[in-house]
Design an enzyme around this catalytic site. Structure first.
Site, PDB file in Angstrom:
ATOM      1  N   LYS A 127     -19.521  51.156  12.620  1.00 25.22           N
ATOM      2  CA  LYS A 127     -18.116  50.975  12.984  1.00 25.22           C
ATOM      3  C   LYS A 127     -17.722  51.845  14.173  1.00 25.22           C
ATOM      4  O   LYS A 127     -18.196  52.972  14.310  1.00 25.22           O
ATOM      5  CB  LYS A 127     -17.212  51.332  11.795  1.00 25.22           C
ATOM      6  CG  LYS A 127     -17.365  50.438  10.576  1.00 25.22           C
ATOM      7  CD  LYS A 127     -16.413  50.887   9.458  1.00 25.22           C
ATOM      8  CE  LYS A 127     -16.625  50.077   8.185  1.00 25.22           C
ATOM      9  NZ  LYS A 127     -16.206  48.673   8.345  1.00 25.22           N
ATOM     10  N   SER A 179     -16.747  50.130  -0.753  1.00 29.03           N
ATOM     11  CA  SER A 179     -16.777  51.171  -1.781  1.00 29.03           C
ATOM     12  C   SER A 179     -17.304  50.654  -3.112  1.00 29.03           C
ATOM     13  O   SER A 179     -17.716  51.438  -3.966  1.00 29.03           O
ATOM     14  CB  SER A 179     -15.365  51.731  -1.979  1.00 29.03           C
ATOM     15  OG  SER A 179     -14.752  52.021  -0.742  1.00 29.03           O
TER      16      SER A 179
END
Length: 295
Positions: free
Chosen positions: A82, A237
């Protein structure tokens, strides 16, 4: 000599190769190996998963290049990383390292609140988030080779990813039956490039794959998003915040592949421990909603 950039066709073709698969967030080489062994088609290297970024607050920047390199050295599947929205240098550093994809991500703190990166100016393909057809078309116009729903990262709550997938699909369906002489006005209304919208209308679909992301926490969540038309699934997550990451990773891959085999999905779910703890998106303030970042 002119600089070399990857063609849209090549970049989009690379993204098409991930279709039907699961892309997993990892924070180290060990997790990357678990993801690869579980059947992930790619991994996203970052310092903290979205739920930890949300909990820590402050400024979230691109991952330390050392972690990205360690992940690249550990696995044979594609590695993504990212960068902050609009952060040219973070993106160029990742490109120079040879990552397979860059995610210009709202999970990180935006570097530029006015401009996204001109992704067509890079050799490496980009993935970007979207909530609606306007955002999708703008990112495609900038050169994104792959899209994903924004969802609400780090919450373990699928509701926003569902909303965004349905929104994009319904607007694409509306566009495909729209008279040609109305497309320009529609483009103005949603702030999207006319040429991109015309292409979507003519072909009846987005020109790039659109994965589900932001809130996938269970095999059932992954299967749901595939049923709603996702081309694949990002899990942030959900895996490594679960009780048994290895089992969870394998189960989500299986559920994504066999998303209409409800008996199998039920059996997979029975064998798992507790999923990550979820957040009620309605309790988040506007400033806490990562999906609001970018435009």
């Amino acid at each position: 000599m002119s600089k070399q950039v990857g063609s849209d066709r090549v970049k989009r073709g690379m993204a098409e190769m991930q279709k039907g698969g699961v892309i997993m967030d990892v924070v180290n080489a060990e997790q990357a190996k678990i993801a690869e062994e579980a059947g992930a088609v790619a991994v996203m290297a970052l310092e903290r998963v979205p739920s930890d970024i949300r909990a820590a607050g402050g400024v979230a920047r691109a991952c330390n290049p050392k972690i990205v390199q360690e992940v690249m050295d550990a696995v044979s599947i594609p590695v993504m990383a990212k960068c902050r929205i609009g952060h040219i240098t973070e993106a160029r550093v990742l490109e120079s390292m040879g990552v397979d994809y860059i995610d210009e991500s709202e999970v990180l703190t935006p570097a530029d609140e006015e401009y996204h990166l001109l992704k067509s100016d890079y050799t490496v393909p980009f993935v970007c988030g979207c909530r609606n057809l306007g955002e999708a078309a703008r990112r495609i116009g900038e050169g994104a080779a792959m899209l994903r729903t924004k969802g609400e990262p780090g919450t373990g709550n699928i509701v926003e990813a569902v909303r965004h997938m349905r929104q994009v699909n319904s607007e694409v369906a509306k566009l495909t039956v729209m008279p040609d002489d109305e497309i320009m006005t529609f483009a103005k209304e949603i702030g999207a490039p006319y040429e991109v919208l015309k292409s979507i209308k003519d072909n009846g679909r987005l020109p790039v794959v659109n994965f589900a992301a932001g809130g996938v926490a269970t095999p059932q969540d992954a299967a749901l998003m595939m049923q709603l038309g996702a081309d694949g699934v990002f899990v942030g997550s959900g895996i490594f915040k679960s009780e048994d990451p290895e089992k969870f990773a394998k189960a989500i891959v299986q559920a994504t592949t066999h998303y209409t085999d409800y008996e199998l999905i039920g059996k997979l779910a029975q064998e798992l421990g507790e999923a990550m703890r979820g957040l009620d998106v309605n309790q988040l303030s506007l400033e806490e909603r990562m999906q609001e970042r970018g435009w």
